[in-house]
Design a protein around this motif. Structure first.
Motif, PDB file in Angstrom:
ATOM      1  N   ALA A 267       0.841  -1.198   0.000  1.00  0.00           N
ATOM      2  CA  ALA A 267       0.000   0.000   0.000  1.00  0.00           C
ATOM      3  C   ALA A 267       0.878   1.250   0.000  1.00  0.00           C
ATOM      4  O   ALA A 267       1.905   1.297   0.675  1.00  0.00           O
ATOM      5  CB  ALA A 267      -0.907  -0.006   1.218  1.00  0.00           C
ATOM      6  N   SER A 268       0.452   2.247  -0.745  1.00  0.00           N
ATOM      7  CA  SER A 268       1.241   3.472  -0.855  1.00  0.00           C
ATOM      8  C   SER A 268       0.453   4.655  -0.310  1.00  0.00           C
ATOM      9  O   SER A 268      -0.650   4.941  -0.778  1.00  0.00           O
ATOM     10  CB  SER A 268       1.605   3.719  -2.323  1.00  0.00           C
ATOM     11  N   PHE A 269       0.992   5.309   0.703  1.00  0.00           N
ATOM     12  CA  PHE A 269       0.394   6.520   1.242  1.00  0.00           C
ATOM     13  C   PHE A 269       1.487   7.297   1.961  1.00  0.00           C
ATOM     14  O   PHE A 269       2.494   6.731   2.384  1.00  0.00           O
ATOM     15  CB  PHE A 269      -0.772   6.202   2.184  1.00  0.00           C
ATOM     16  N   PRO A 270       1.326   8.618   2.068  1.00  0.00           N
ATOM     17  CA  PRO A 270       2.369   9.441   2.676  1.00  0.00           C
ATOM     18  C   PRO A 270       2.646   9.027   4.112  1.00  0.00           C
ATOM     19  O   PRO A 270       1.713   8.740   4.868  1.00  0.00           O
ATOM     20  CB  PRO A 270       1.778  10.859   2.622  1.00  0.00           C
ATOM     21  N   PRO A 271       3.913   8.969   4.515  1.00  0.00           N
ATOM     22  CA  PRO A 271       4.219   8.655   5.917  1.00  0.00           C
ATOM     23  C   PRO A 271       3.697   9.745   6.839  1.00  0.00           C
ATOM     24  O   PRO A 271       3.747  10.930   6.513  1.00  0.00           O
ATOM     25  CB  PRO A 271       5.748   8.579   5.932  1.00  0.00           C
ATOM     26  N   THR A 272       3.168   9.329   7.966  1.00  0.00           N
ATOM     27  CA  THR A 272       2.660  10.277   8.956  1.00  0.00           C
ATOM     28  C   THR A 272       3.367  10.051  10.280  1.00  0.00           C
ATOM     29  O   THR A 272       3.968   9.004  10.513  1.00  0.00           O
ATOM     30  CB  THR A 272       1.142  10.119   9.145  1.00  0.00           C
ATOM     31  N   ALA A 273       3.279  11.053  11.132  1.00  0.00           N
ATOM     32  CA  ALA A 273       3.911  10.963  12.445  1.00  0.00           C
ATOM     33  C   ALA A 273       3.091  11.735  13.455  1.00  0.00           C
ATOM     34  O   ALA A 273       2.327  12.642  13.106  1.00  0.00           O
ATOM     35  CB  ALA A 273       5.339  11.512  12.393  1.00  0.00           C
ATOM     36  N   SER A 274       3.252  11.381  14.709  1.00  0.00           N
ATOM     37  CA  SER A 274       2.567  12.080  15.790  1.00  0.00           C
ATOM     38  C   SER A 274       3.231  13.429  16.024  1.00  0.00           C
ATOM     39  O   SER A 274       4.456  13.519  16.113  1.00  0.00           O
ATOM     40  CB  SER A 274       2.640  11.235  17.070  1.00  0.00           C
ATOM     41  N   THR A 275       2.413  14.475  16.143  1.00  0.00           N
ATOM     42  CA  THR A 275       2.961  15.796  16.445  1.00  0.00           C
ATOM     43  C   THR A 275       2.462  16.380  17.760  1.00  0.00           C
ATOM     44  O   THR A 275       3.053  17.298  18.295  1.00  0.00           O
ATOM     45  CB  THR A 275       2.665  16.801  15.318  1.00  0.00           C
ATOM     46  N   VAL A 276       1.348  15.880  18.241  1.00  0.00           N
ATOM     47  CA  VAL A 276       0.821  16.297  19.543  1.00  0.00           C
ATOM     48  C   VAL A 276       0.337  15.031  20.250  1.00  0.00           C
ATOM     49  O   VAL A 276      -0.298  14.184  19.623  1.00  0.00           O
ATOM     50  CB  VAL A 276      -0.361  17.287  19.398  1.00  0.00           C
ATOM     51  N   SER A 277       0.641  14.888  21.524  1.00  0.00           N
ATOM     52  CA  SER A 277       0.191  13.690  22.231  1.00  0.00           C
ATOM     53  C   SER A 277       0.003  13.994  23.709  1.00  0.00           C
ATOM     54  O   SER A 277       0.596  14.917  24.260  1.00  0.00           O
ATOM     55  CB  SER A 277       1.202  12.547  22.051  1.00  0.00           C
ATOM     56  N   LEU A 278      -0.847  13.179  24.338  1.00  0.00           N
ATOM     57  CA  LEU A 278      -1.061  13.285  25.774  1.00  0.00           C
ATOM     58  C   LEU A 278      -1.491  11.926  26.307  1.00  0.00           C
ATOM     59  O   LEU A 278      -1.930  11.061  25.539  1.00  0.00           O
ATOM     60  CB  LEU A 278      -2.107  14.349  26.113  1.00  0.00           C
ATOM     61  N   ALA A 279      -1.325  11.736  27.594  1.00  0.00           N
ATOM     62  CA  ALA A 279      -1.688  10.472  28.226  1.00  0.00           C
ATOM     63  C   ALA A 279      -2.446  10.747  29.510  1.00  0.00           C
ATOM     64  O   ALA A 279      -2.136  11.681  30.250  1.00  0.00           O
ATOM     65  CB  ALA A 279      -0.444   9.639  28.524  1.00  0.00           C
ATOM     66  N   ASP A 280      -3.451   9.930  29.785  1.00  0.00           N
ATOM     67  CA  ASP A 280      -4.222  10.036  31.018  1.00  0.00           C
ATOM     68  C   ASP A 280      -4.770   8.656  31.331  1.00  0.00           C
ATOM     69  O   ASP A 280      -5.398   8.022  30.481  1.00  0.00           O
ATOM     70  CB  ASP A 280      -5.364  11.040  30.837  1.00  0.00           C
ATOM     71  N   GLY A 281      -4.518   8.172  32.536  1.00  0.00           N
ATOM     72  CA  GLY A 281      -4.904   6.816  32.855  1.00  0.00           C
ATOM     73  C   GLY A 281      -4.169   5.845  31.948  1.00  0.00           C
ATOM     74  O   GLY A 281      -2.966   5.984  31.719  1.00  0.00           O
ATOM     75  N   ASP A 282      -4.890   4.874  31.385  1.00  0.00           N
ATOM     76  CA  ASP A 282      -4.239   3.917  30.488  1.00  0.00           C
ATOM     77  C   ASP A 282      -4.441   4.266  29.026  1.00  0.00           C
ATOM     78  O   ASP A 282      -4.164   3.456  28.138  1.00  0.00           O
ATOM     79  CB  ASP A 282      -4.730   2.489  30.765  1.00  0.00           C
ATOM     80  N   LEU A 283      -4.909   5.499  28.742  1.00  0.00           N
ATOM     81  CA  LEU A 283      -5.130   5.922  27.369  1.00  0.00           C
ATOM     82  C   LEU A 283      -4.083   6.938  26.921  1.00  0.00           C
ATOM     83  O   LEU A 283      -3.715   7.843  27.670  1.00  0.00           O
ATOM     84  CB  LEU A 283      -6.516   6.541  27.206  1.00  0.00           C
ATOM     85  N   VAL A 284      -3.619   6.751  25.692  1.00  0.00           N
ATOM     86  CA  VAL A 284      -2.693   7.693  25.058  1.00  0.00           C
ATOM     87  C   VAL A 284      -3.377   8.243  23.818  1.00  0.00           C
ATOM     88  O   VAL A 284      -3.904   7.489  22.991  1.00  0.00           O
ATOM     89  CB  VAL A 284      -1.369   7.016  24.675  1.00  0.00           C
ATOM     90  N   TRP A 285      -3.373   9.559  23.689  1.00  0.00           N
ATOM     91  CA  TRP A 285      -3.996  10.238  22.559  1.00  0.00           C
ATOM     92  C   TRP A 285      -2.884  10.824  21.690  1.00  0.00           C
ATOM     93  O   TRP A 285      -1.951  11.449  22.206  1.00  0.00           O
ATOM     94  CB  TRP A 285      -4.878  11.377  23.029  1.00  0.00           C
ATOM     95  N   THR A 286      -2.996  10.650  20.378  1.00  0.00           N
ATOM     96  CA  THR A 286      -1.993  11.237  19.500  1.00  0.00           C
ATOM     97  C   THR A 286      -2.648  11.851  18.273  1.00  0.00           C
ATOM     98  O   THR A 286      -3.596  11.293  17.705  1.00  0.00           O
ATOM     99  CB  THR A 286      -0.931  10.205  19.075  1.00  0.00           C
TER     100      THR A 286
END
Length: 325
Positions: A267-286
């Motif tokens: 599959a071909s698609f542009p590479p992406t990366a996390s630029t903003v992230s946070l964590a609370d409890g057992d959840l990580v948001w990116t």
């Protein structure tokens, strides 16, 4: 701060997230560059934050995190039901800086931006109510994952949405908005999980993560995301993911086998990366962008990962229609 569930006048339901969405529904999306670190905010996000007058905050300050989360949930309570009301206007003016930067959504700045977003939701979903399913507060960031629906008892209706807010001095100075229609019917993948519900049940319940563990989880999940979507290293699936992890992306089945097949299929698609992230409890948001993106470029997806016992166990995401190719 430990993950909270909002229970005031807002409807409450439990739920959770991972980035297979950007993978299987947002393959053509473009986004930003970043690597796991502390704090994890990419250059574009840092620039936007500086413009809005935002400042990085201590990720180990639960008192401020709790205050920020309460401010955001009060705003939802006061403003969503009737964005044109005097109460909503007053709440937005008190809670949102006049020059607050907006990414995604209607992209309008200041208090009018969020109110316009809420008004648009009512036009899209007549009789809309907001059902908050997950919240998080970490440092100066607050995140809210929610359903916009006329039928709060049906998770397969309306819109899936997520907003991330940066606060400074008690006011919102920056906002990222994500929204997509809730999938209807049975997914071709066979995945029947809703986009919201919490499904993971650990074999042995453990205490809520400490602030230190939350930060470790954040770095771990962001590194896993970047390794897979930026570096295209599929071996991370065997190291960082539960082989049977629970998937809430409507087009992807549970488990890592589908991701391996996707990446192994050329599959071909542009590479992406996390630029903003946070964590609370057992959840990580990116929040992700295409590698090399600027602060003006779109964000491709918001992903939520549940991390438990050193593995990613569950995933939810919201992929804006504009980036879901």
């Amino acid at each position: 701060m430990t993950s909270s569930r909002v229970a005031s006048s807002l409807l409450l339901r439990t739920a959770a997230v991972f980035t297979g969405a950007a993978l299987l529904t947002g393959c053509a999306a473009g986004g930003p560059a970043a690597a796991a670190g502390t704090p994890h905010v990419g250059p574009s996000a840092q620039a936007a934050s500086a413009t809005a007058g935002g400042a990085r905050a201590d990720r180990d300050d639960p008192a401020t995190e709790g205050t920020n989360l309460a401010a955001v949930t009060r705003l939802f309570s006061a403003a969503f039901a009737d964005p044109d009301s005097a109460e909503a206007q007053a709440a937005a003016a008190v809670s949102i800086a006049k020059d607050a930067v907006t990414h995604g959504g209607n992209a309008e700045t200041g208090p009018v931006g969020l109110l316009a977003q809420f008004a648009a939701a009512h036009k899209s979903v007549p009789g809309a109510q907001v059902v908050i399913t997950h919240t998080a507060a970490d440092g100066d960031l607050v995140a809210v994952h929610y359903q916009i629906t006329a039928d709060p008892d049906d998770e397969r209706t309306g819109l899936a949405a997520a907003d991330v807010f940066r606060l400074a001095g008690g006011k919102i100075v920056e906002r990222w908005a994500f929204e997509q229609p809730v999938a209807q019917g049975k997914a071709a993948s066979g995945n029947t999980n809703s986009m919201f519900s919490d499904l993971y049940k650990p074999a042995t319940p453990s205490p809520a993560p400490t602030e230190t563990q939350e930060e470790k989880n954040r770095v771990f999940a962001v590194d896993a995301y970047d390794t897979l979507f930026k570096d295209r290293d599929v071996s991370i699936l065997d190291r960082a993911f539960d082989p049977n992890y629970l998937q809430h992306n409507p087009v992807a089945p549970n488990g890592t086998a589908a991701l391996k097949q996707f990446f192994g299929g050329g599959a071909s698609f542009p590479p992406t990366a996390s630029t903003v992230s946070l964590a609370d409890g057992d959840l990580v948001w990116t929040l992700s962008q295409a590698v090399g993106a600027t602060s003006d470029d779109p964000y491709t997806a918001l992903d939520i990962f549940r991390v438990d016992g050193g593995l990613i166990r569950e995933h939810w995401d919201v992929v804006p229609a504009a980036t879901a190719g």
